[in-house]
Write a protein that holds these residues in place. Structure first.
Motif, PDB file in Angstrom:
ATOM      1  N   GLY A 182     -26.400  40.232  18.146  1.00 32.87           N
ATOM      2  CA  GLY A 182     -26.534  38.803  17.939  1.00 32.87           C
ATOM      3  C   GLY A 182     -27.445  38.459  16.795  1.00 32.87           C
ATOM      4  N   GLY A 183     -27.486  37.189  16.469  1.00 36.93           N
ATOM      5  CA  GLY A 183     -28.379  36.716  15.430  1.00 36.93           C
ATOM      6  C   GLY A 183     -29.679  36.217  15.973  1.00 36.93           C
ATOM      7  N   LEU A 184     -29.942  36.472  17.228  1.00 32.91           N
ATOM      8  CA  LEU A 184     -31.107  35.894  17.860  1.00 32.91           C
ATOM      9  C   LEU A 184     -32.328  36.774  17.746  1.00 32.91           C
ATOM     10  CD1 LEU A 184     -29.301  34.493  20.968  1.00 32.91           C
ATOM     11  CD2 LEU A 184     -30.057  33.303  18.972  1.00 32.91           C
ATOM     12  N   PHE A 185     -32.281  37.836  16.951  1.00 28.55           N
ATOM     13  CA  PHE A 185     -33.433  38.700  16.820  1.00 28.55           C
ATOM     14  C   PHE A 185     -33.449  39.329  15.455  1.00 28.55           C
ATOM     15  CE2 PHE A 185     -30.492  42.061  17.680  1.00 28.55           C
ATOM     16  CZ  PHE A 185     -29.669  41.532  18.626  1.00 28.55           C
ATOM     17  N   THR A 245     -29.311  32.579  23.779  1.00 30.81           N
ATOM     18  CA  THR A 245     -30.142  31.458  23.333  1.00 30.81           C
ATOM     19  C   THR A 245     -31.624  31.725  23.523  1.00 30.81           C
ATOM     20  OG1 THR A 245     -30.442  29.059  23.519  1.00 30.81           O
ATOM     21  CG2 THR A 245     -30.051  30.245  25.573  1.00 30.81           C
ATOM     22  N   LYS A 246     -32.409  30.913  22.817  1.00 32.79           N
ATOM     23  CA  LYS A 246     -33.857  30.863  23.026  1.00 32.79           C
ATOM     24  C   LYS A 246     -34.248  29.474  23.511  1.00 32.79           C
ATOM     25  CE  LYS A 246     -35.334  33.779  19.147  1.00 32.79           C
ATOM     26  NZ  LYS A 246     -35.747  34.972  19.840  1.00 32.79           N
ATOM     27  N   SER A 247     -33.297  28.726  24.014  1.00 30.64           N
ATOM     28  CA  SER A 247     -33.562  27.323  24.322  1.00 30.64           C
ATOM     29  C   SER A 247     -33.273  26.986  25.780  1.00 30.64           C
ATOM     30  CB  SER A 247     -32.693  26.434  23.424  1.00 30.64           C
ATOM     31  OG  SER A 247     -32.775  25.096  23.848  1.00 30.64           O
ATOM     32  N   SER A 300     -23.260  34.275  17.708  1.00 25.72           N
ATOM     33  CA  SER A 300     -23.665  35.555  17.135  1.00 25.72           C
ATOM     34  C   SER A 300     -24.636  35.383  15.983  1.00 25.72           C
ATOM     35  CB  SER A 300     -22.431  36.303  16.625  1.00 25.72           C
ATOM     36  OG  SER A 300     -21.810  35.552  15.609  1.00 25.72           O
ATOM     37  N   VAL A 301     -24.666  34.200  15.374  1.00 26.92           N
ATOM     38  CA  VAL A 301     -25.489  34.055  14.167  1.00 26.92           C
ATOM     39  C   VAL A 301     -26.632  33.061  14.351  1.00 26.92           C
ATOM     40  CG1 VAL A 301     -25.492  33.545  11.701  1.00 26.92           C
ATOM     41  CG2 VAL A 301     -23.536  34.690  12.711  1.00 26.92           C
ATOM     42  N   THR A 302     -26.364  31.890  14.869  1.00 29.63           N
ATOM     43  CA  THR A 302     -27.467  30.946  15.077  1.00 29.63           C
ATOM     44  C   THR A 302     -27.427  30.416  16.513  1.00 29.63           C
ATOM     45  OG1 THR A 302     -26.144  29.158  14.163  1.00 29.63           O
ATOM     46  CG2 THR A 302     -27.640  30.266  12.661  1.00 29.63           C
ATOM     47  N   ASP A 303     -28.522  29.808  16.922  1.00 27.88           N
ATOM     48  CA  ASP A 303     -28.653  29.450  18.337  1.00 27.88           C
ATOM     49  C   ASP A 303     -27.773  28.243  18.689  1.00 27.88           C
ATOM     50  OD1 ASP A 303     -29.688  28.576  20.910  1.00 27.88           O
ATOM     51  OD2 ASP A 303     -31.354  29.932  20.510  1.00 27.88           O
ATOM     52  N   PRO A 304     -26.929  28.369  19.738  1.00 28.92           N
ATOM     53  CA  PRO A 304     -26.035  27.259  20.088  1.00 28.92           C
ATOM     54  C   PRO A 304     -26.754  26.091  20.761  1.00 28.92           C
ATOM     55  CG  PRO A 304     -25.821  29.038  21.682  1.00 28.92           C
ATOM     56  CD  PRO A 304     -26.737  29.541  20.605  1.00 28.92           C
ATOM     57  N   ALA A 342     -34.751  25.654   2.640  1.00 24.69           N
ATOM     58  CA  ALA A 342     -35.325  26.796   3.362  1.00 24.69           C
ATOM     59  C   ALA A 342     -34.645  26.941   4.719  1.00 24.69           C
ATOM     60  CB  ALA A 342     -36.825  26.577   3.546  1.00 24.69           C
ATOM     61  N   TRP A 343     -34.691  28.151   5.260  1.00 22.82           N
ATOM     62  CA  TRP A 343     -34.113  28.409   6.581  1.00 22.82           C
ATOM     63  C   TRP A 343     -34.812  27.528   7.626  1.00 22.82           C
ATOM     64  CZ3 TRP A 343     -29.859  30.109   8.385  1.00 22.82           C
ATOM     65  CH2 TRP A 343     -29.742  30.504   9.723  1.00 22.82           C
ATOM     66  N   GLY A 344     -34.011  26.828   8.386  1.00 22.58           N
ATOM     67  CA  GLY A 344     -34.587  25.909   9.373  1.00 22.58           C
ATOM     68  C   GLY A 344     -34.624  24.475   8.881  1.00 22.58           C
ATOM     69  N   GLY A 348     -27.183  27.454  10.488  1.00 19.25           N
ATOM     70  CA  GLY A 348     -28.569  27.020  10.331  1.00 19.25           C
ATOM     71  C   GLY A 348     -29.219  26.951  11.698  1.00 19.25           C
ATOM     72  N   CYS A 349     -30.553  27.071  11.714  1.00 24.05           N
ATOM     73  CA  CYS A 349     -31.228  27.063  13.013  1.00 24.05           C
ATOM     74  C   CYS A 349     -32.643  26.517  12.877  1.00 24.05           C
ATOM     75  CB  CYS A 349     -31.256  28.460  13.602  1.00 24.05           C
ATOM     76  SG  CYS A 349     -31.861  28.472  15.296  1.00 24.05           S
ATOM     77  N   PRO A 350     -32.888  25.340  13.474  1.00 25.63           N
ATOM     78  CA  PRO A 350     -34.226  24.737  13.388  1.00 25.63           C
ATOM     79  C   PRO A 350     -35.283  25.475  14.212  1.00 25.63           C
ATOM     80  CG  PRO A 350     -32.540  23.122  14.027  1.00 25.63           C
ATOM     81  CD  PRO A 350     -31.922  24.470  14.144  1.00 25.63           C
ATOM     82  N   HIS A 351     -34.901  26.513  14.904  1.00 23.10           N
ATOM     83  CA  HIS A 351     -35.915  27.293  15.627  1.00 23.10           C
ATOM     84  C   HIS A 351     -36.848  28.017  14.665  1.00 23.10           C
ATOM     85  CE1 HIS A 351     -33.342  27.490  19.572  1.00 23.10           C
ATOM     86  NE2 HIS A 351     -33.850  26.312  19.340  1.00 23.10           N
ATOM     87  N   LYS A 352     -36.358  28.322  13.474  1.00 24.28           N
ATOM     88  CA  LYS A 352     -37.198  28.836  12.378  1.00 24.28           C
ATOM     89  C   LYS A 352     -37.972  30.104  12.710  1.00 24.28           C
ATOM     90  CE  LYS A 352     -38.293  24.941   9.410  1.00 24.28           C
ATOM     91  NZ  LYS A 352     -39.330  24.249   8.710  1.00 24.28           N
ATOM     92  N   CYS A 353     -37.338  31.033  13.372  1.00 23.78           N
ATOM     93  CA  CYS A 353     -38.063  32.259  13.715  1.00 23.78           C
ATOM     94  C   CYS A 353     -38.417  33.051  12.451  1.00 23.78           C
ATOM     95  CB  CYS A 353     -37.229  33.122  14.654  1.00 23.78           C
ATOM     96  SG  CYS A 353     -36.771  32.242  16.163  1.00 23.78           S
ATOM     97  N   ILE A 354     -39.605  33.558  12.445  1.00 24.16           N
ATOM     98  CA  ILE A 354     -40.117  34.237  11.258  1.00 24.16           C
ATOM     99  C   ILE A 354     -39.293  35.488  10.916  1.00 24.16           C
ATOM    100  CG2 ILE A 354     -41.828  35.602  12.566  1.00 24.16           C
ATOM    101  CD1 ILE A 354     -42.497  34.097   9.149  1.00 24.16           C
ATOM    102  N   TYR A 355     -38.715  36.096  11.932  1.00 25.99           N
ATOM    103  CA  TYR A 355     -38.025  37.377  11.754  1.00 25.99           C
ATOM    104  C   TYR A 355     -36.506  37.206  11.676  1.00 25.99           C
ATOM    105  CZ  TYR A 355     -37.912  36.198  16.636  1.00 25.99           C
ATOM    106  OH  TYR A 355     -37.764  35.496  17.791  1.00 25.99           O
ATOM    107  N   CYS A 356     -36.016  35.985  11.565  1.00 19.28           N
ATOM    108  CA  CYS A 356     -34.579  35.721  11.704  1.00 19.28           C
ATOM    109  C   CYS A 356     -33.759  36.378  10.585  1.00 19.28           C
ATOM    110  CB  CYS A 356     -34.326  34.223  11.684  1.00 19.28           C
ATOM    111  SG  CYS A 356     -32.575  33.844  11.918  1.00 19.28           S
ATOM    112  N   TYR A 357     -32.864  37.247  10.965  1.00 12.66           N
ATOM    113  CA  TYR A 357     -32.040  37.893   9.949  1.00 12.66           C
ATOM    114  C   TYR A 357     -30.863  37.006   9.539  1.00 12.66           C
ATOM    115  CZ  TYR A 357     -27.825  39.330  12.537  1.00 12.66           C
ATOM    116  OH  TYR A 357     -26.647  39.340  13.227  1.00 12.66           O
TER     117      TYR A 357
HETATM  118  S1  SF4 Z   1     -33.645  34.267  15.472  1.00  7.88           S
HETATM  119 FE1  SF4 Z   1     -32.084  33.063  16.527  1.00  7.88          FE
HETATM  120  S2  SF4 Z   1     -33.210  31.335  17.395  1.00  7.88           S
HETATM  121 FE2  SF4 Z   1     -34.495  32.230  15.827  1.00  7.88          FE
HETATM  122  S3  SF4 Z   1     -34.066  31.095  13.923  1.00  7.88           S
HETATM  123 FE3  SF4 Z   1     -32.726  32.883  13.966  1.00  7.88          FE
HETATM  124  S4  SF4 Z   1     -30.851  32.154  14.905  1.00  7.88           S
HETATM  125 FE4  SF4 Z   1     -32.437  30.683  15.400  1.00  7.88          FE
END
Ligand code: SF4
Length: 283
Positions: free
Chosen positions: A280-283, A113-115, A80-84, A52-54, A30-39
């Motif tokens: 990665g899962g960051l995009f 990361t995005k953090s 690889s999947v969510t932001d550490p 919901a995601w996030g 799970g990732c509270p960053h909630k990116c709109i494009y998160c796969y």
């Molecule tokens: S793209 Fe990365 S940072 Fe954004 S919600 Fe998904 S896992 Fe989190």
């Protein structure tokens, strides 16, 4: 309101199929960053969540410590999947605890990361030679960031964090991804970060069917003038945009003598300077 659970796991380690990576560790699901494009949203169903995601976060917990005999000089990707470094890492310190163990194991750690929270762990990273931190940027526009990545760090915070890591002798990299057609000002990102890294990777926005509708709805709502471009690329599958962009990137980066890799999934045969991809899962 986010639902947080502490979830026991037998191990944090997953064998990696990513080139150049031996193991992957995901401290959270799970990732509270909630990116709109998160796969990585597919993890929602996979982990049995209805939220919901996030809106959920599983803090993974494993009582068995990492073994130096297994991890000595291996290459470990976090995550690889969510932001550490989601905001709750401040409280749970799962990533920090894993870094302490990986330092002891003398593993080579690669953080994605995005953090900006990652700067908290500079004290550990300084003692981990061969490790590096990659920040991903999808835009240089803070308004876009607020709309598309509402839970992630502000752009200026990420640049300051990159600077701090660099000044502390930690290897840094910037991943410009996902490149959102018509929205990602990639040259501005390079200009704003090249004093703190010489390593760049570029990747396109890849839209899987499961979230294509969500991204197109986002474009329709906030950037309606770009809808024809997105329709041409993602519905009509016109690859010219990516072909031209990869050529432009090649010329621009070569002129500045910056190390770069392009990982567009569209027409990869035209991509220069190809290196093993990080998936990665960051995009
Ligand atoms: S793209 Fe990365 S940072 Fe954004 S919600 Fe998904 S896992 Fe989190």
């Amino acid at each position: 309101m986010i639902k947080i659970a502490q979830v026991p796991v037998k191990t944090f380690l997953s064998k990696s199929k990513i080139p150049g990576v031996d193991y992957v560790i995901n401290p959270y699901v799970g990732c509270p960053h909630k990116c709109i494009y998160c796969y990585a949203e597919y993890m929602r169903k996979f982990s049995g969540h209805a939220e919901a995601w996030g809106d959920f976060l599983d803090v993974r917990q494993c009582p068995v410590p990492l073994k130096p005999s297994k991890l000595f000089h291996t290459r470990v990707l976090i995550s690889s999947v969510t932001d550490p470094y989601n905001p709750y890492e401040q409280q749970y310190e799962s990533t920090r605890n894993l870094l302490k163990q990986l330092q002891y194991c003398q593993a080579y750690v690669h953080i994605l990361t995005k953090s900006a929270l990652v700067v908290r762990d500079i004290d550990l990273l300084r003692k981990m030679p061969g490790s590096k931190v990659t920040f991903s940027f999808s835009s240089a526009d803070e308004k876009f960031r607020q709309l598309a990545e509402p839970g992630a760090s502000r752009i200026t915070e990420k640049i300051e964090a990159l600077q701090q890591l660099h000044q502390n002798g930690i290897t840094t990299e910037v991943m410009i991804a996902p490149i959102m057609p018509g929205l990602t000002q990639w040259k501005t990102i390079v200009e704003q970060t090249c004093a703190y890294t010489h390593n760049y990777t570029f990747d396109s926005l890849n839209m899987r069917p499961a979230y294509q509708g969500k991204v197109l709805a986002f474009i329709r709502q906030y950037y309606p003038k770009l809808l024809p471009l997105y329709t041409d690329i993602y519905v009509n599958e016109n690859t010219i945009y990516w072909e031209q962009l990869s050529s432009e990137i090649e010329i621009y980066m070569a002129e500045r003598k910056l190390d770069f890799s392009v990982f567009f999934s569209v027409n990869p045969t035209k991509v220069p300077n190809k290196k093993p991809a990080i998936s990665g899962g960051l995009f």
